[in-house]
Design a protein around this motif. Structure first.
Motif, PDB file in Angstrom:
ATOM      1  N   ILE A  87      -0.525   7.862   9.660  1.00  0.00           N
ATOM      2  CA  ILE A  87      -1.427   7.306   8.649  1.00  0.00           C
ATOM      3  C   ILE A  87      -2.438   6.336   9.259  1.00  0.00           C
ATOM      4  O   ILE A  87      -3.135   5.629   8.527  1.00  0.00           O
ATOM      5  CB  ILE A  87      -0.636   6.609   7.528  1.00  0.00           C
ATOM      6  CG1 ILE A  87       0.240   5.475   8.077  1.00  0.00           C
ATOM      7  CG2 ILE A  87       0.185   7.619   6.735  1.00  0.00           C
ATOM      8  CD1 ILE A  87       0.856   4.595   7.007  1.00  0.00           C
ATOM      9  N   VAL A  94      -5.809   6.869   7.756  1.00  0.00           N
ATOM     10  CA  VAL A  94      -5.762   7.318   6.370  1.00  0.00           C
ATOM     11  C   VAL A  94      -5.855   6.108   5.443  1.00  0.00           C
ATOM     12  O   VAL A  94      -5.226   5.077   5.678  1.00  0.00           O
ATOM     13  CB  VAL A  94      -4.435   8.085   6.098  1.00  0.00           C
ATOM     14  CG1 VAL A  94      -4.320   8.484   4.641  1.00  0.00           C
ATOM     15  CG2 VAL A  94      -4.319   9.291   7.011  1.00  0.00           C
ATOM     16  N   GLU A  95      -6.660   6.232   4.384  1.00  0.00           N
ATOM     17  CA  GLU A  95      -6.735   5.181   3.365  1.00  0.00           C
ATOM     18  C   GLU A  95      -5.533   5.319   2.426  1.00  0.00           C
ATOM     19  O   GLU A  95      -5.097   6.438   2.136  1.00  0.00           O
ATOM     20  CB  GLU A  95      -8.033   5.307   2.564  1.00  0.00           C
ATOM     21  CG  GLU A  95      -9.277   4.995   3.368  1.00  0.00           C
ATOM     22  CD  GLU A  95      -9.322   3.550   3.820  1.00  0.00           C
ATOM     23  OE1 GLU A  95      -8.998   2.654   3.010  1.00  0.00           O
ATOM     24  OE2 GLU A  95      -9.662   3.311   5.005  1.00  0.00           O
ATOM     25  N   PRO A  96      -4.980   4.215   1.939  1.00  0.00           N
ATOM     26  CA  PRO A  96      -3.845   4.321   1.023  1.00  0.00           C
ATOM     27  C   PRO A  96      -4.221   5.031  -0.275  1.00  0.00           C
ATOM     28  O   PRO A  96      -5.326   4.866  -0.787  1.00  0.00           O
ATOM     29  CB  PRO A  96      -3.440   2.875   0.759  1.00  0.00           C
ATOM     30  CG  PRO A  96      -4.481   2.018   1.349  1.00  0.00           C
ATOM     31  CD  PRO A  96      -5.364   2.839   2.209  1.00  0.00           C
ATOM     32  N   THR A  97      -3.296   5.813  -0.780  1.00  0.00           N
ATOM     33  CA  THR A  97      -3.471   6.468  -2.073  1.00  0.00           C
ATOM     34  C   THR A  97      -3.464   5.426  -3.185  1.00  0.00           C
ATOM     35  O   THR A  97      -4.235   5.508  -4.137  1.00  0.00           O
ATOM     36  CB  THR A  97      -2.330   7.487  -2.306  1.00  0.00           C
ATOM     37  OG1 THR A  97      -2.227   8.330  -1.164  1.00  0.00           O
ATOM     38  CG2 THR A  97      -2.568   8.318  -3.547  1.00  0.00           C
ATOM     39  N   ASP A 148       0.867  -1.178   0.000  1.00  0.00           N
ATOM     40  CA  ASP A 148       0.000   0.000   0.000  1.00  0.00           C
ATOM     41  C   ASP A 148       0.901   1.224   0.000  1.00  0.00           C
ATOM     42  O   ASP A 148       1.924   1.250   0.692  1.00  0.00           O
ATOM     43  CB  ASP A 148      -0.895   0.042   1.238  1.00  0.00           C
ATOM     44  CG  ASP A 148      -2.007  -0.997   1.219  1.00  0.00           C
ATOM     45  OD1 ASP A 148      -2.320  -1.523   0.125  1.00  0.00           O
ATOM     46  OD2 ASP A 148      -2.565  -1.290   2.296  1.00  0.00           O
ATOM     47  N   LYS A 168      -0.027  -0.648   8.692  1.00  0.00           N
ATOM     48  CA  LYS A 168       0.301   0.761   8.900  1.00  0.00           C
ATOM     49  C   LYS A 168       1.775   0.918   9.273  1.00  0.00           C
ATOM     50  O   LYS A 168       2.226   2.005   9.611  1.00  0.00           O
ATOM     51  CB  LYS A 168      -0.588   1.375   9.993  1.00  0.00           C
ATOM     52  CG  LYS A 168      -2.079   1.367   9.651  1.00  0.00           C
ATOM     53  CD  LYS A 168      -2.397   2.233   8.440  1.00  0.00           C
ATOM     54  CE  LYS A 168      -3.898   2.237   8.163  1.00  0.00           C
ATOM     55  NZ  LYS A 168      -4.281   3.149   7.095  1.00  0.00           N
ATOM     56  N   TYR A 206       1.023   5.423   0.515  1.00  0.00           N
ATOM     57  CA  TYR A 206       0.360   6.616   1.043  1.00  0.00           C
ATOM     58  C   TYR A 206       1.135   7.835   0.564  1.00  0.00           C
ATOM     59  O   TYR A 206       2.363   7.869   0.650  1.00  0.00           O
ATOM     60  CB  TYR A 206       0.356   6.604   2.575  1.00  0.00           C
ATOM     61  CG  TYR A 206      -0.413   5.461   3.179  1.00  0.00           C
ATOM     62  CD1 TYR A 206      -1.713   5.645   3.622  1.00  0.00           C
ATOM     63  CD2 TYR A 206       0.165   4.197   3.297  1.00  0.00           C
ATOM     64  CE1 TYR A 206      -2.425   4.592   4.179  1.00  0.00           C
ATOM     65  CE2 TYR A 206      -0.540   3.145   3.847  1.00  0.00           C
ATOM     66  CZ  TYR A 206      -1.833   3.338   4.278  1.00  0.00           C
ATOM     67  OH  TYR A 206      -2.536   2.302   4.828  1.00  0.00           O
ATOM     68  N   VAL A 235       0.757  11.663   1.553  1.00  0.00           N
ATOM     69  CA  VAL A 235       0.001  12.527   2.462  1.00  0.00           C
ATOM     70  C   VAL A 235       0.746  13.834   2.683  1.00  0.00           C
ATOM     71  O   VAL A 235       1.986  13.852   2.732  1.00  0.00           O
ATOM     72  CB  VAL A 235      -0.267  11.828   3.810  1.00  0.00           C
ATOM     73  CG1 VAL A 235      -1.196  10.642   3.624  1.00  0.00           C
ATOM     74  CG2 VAL A 235       1.019  11.370   4.466  1.00  0.00           C
TER      75      VAL A 235
END
Length: 191
Positions: free
Chosen positions: A111, A114-117, A97, A147, A99, A101
């Motif tokens: 994170i 936070v949802e993964p990009t 995954d 995470k 991220y 941010v």
């Protein structure tokens, strides 16, 4: 065109070529035998193309059908945002995954909620160009549904009008950790 002595994980710039079909081969500097290719690649006028060799030499030597990643680059700048493309080029890394941010200047990037990009990002996957506002971002790579960072946070700064390619890469001889290379997708000054 010959690009010699390109050591991992270095890259070359864009070189101007007349439109046409070119035979491309990639070989270790120590043997100069064709390892990848030859592959005939058509290059159109007015386009940018990148060729990435993204596997271990052992894999390449033992796979007669191995092909590099061939990219059609798009360096058109957008005045209102930056454009970022992401490539998973670390053969030793599993599906991950990713991220991306904004950096929080008051604390360490968190994170947790936070949802993964880029969820479930596989080796050899290349995204389209993502639109991001100008600023500083932390790039964090974790295992799927984890995470815990395996890469990062790596802070990158992008500007409106900038076009970038971020490549997740494997450790090299003098590097112990997975890392991210960020390239600005621009033409050489002489083109």
């Amino acid at each position: 065109v010959y690009a010699g002595g390109v050591e991992y994980p270095n890259v070359t710039g864009f070189d101007p070529l007349p439109a046409g079909t070119y035979t491309v081969s990639v070989a270790p500097a120590t043997t100069m035998n064709d390892v990848i290719g030859p592959v005939d690649l058509p290059f159109d006028a007015g386009t940018l193309n990148s060729v990435l060799v993204v596997d271990t030499l052992d894999t390449i030597l033992n796979d007669p059908d191995y092909l590099p990643i061939i990219l059609r680059d798009d360096a058109r700048p957008y005045a209102t945002n930056a454009r970022v493309r992401v490539i998973h080029a670390a053969p030793g890394a599993p599906t991950v995954d990713v991220y991306v941010v904004p950096v929080d200047p008051m604390m360490e990037t968190d994170i947790t909620n936070v949802e993964p990009t880029l969820p479930d990002f596989d080796f050899r996957t290349v995204t389209e160009y993502l639109s991001l506002a100008e600023g500083d971002y932390d790039v964090i790579v974790t295992g799927v549904d984890s995470k815990d960072p395996v890469i990062g946070p790596k802070t990158v700064s992008i500007e409106n009008g900038g076009v970038y390619t971020a490549i997740a890469r494997q450790p090299g001889d003098n590097v112990m950790d997975f890392d991210v290379i960020v390239l600005a997708d621009v033409l050489n000054d002489e083109t």
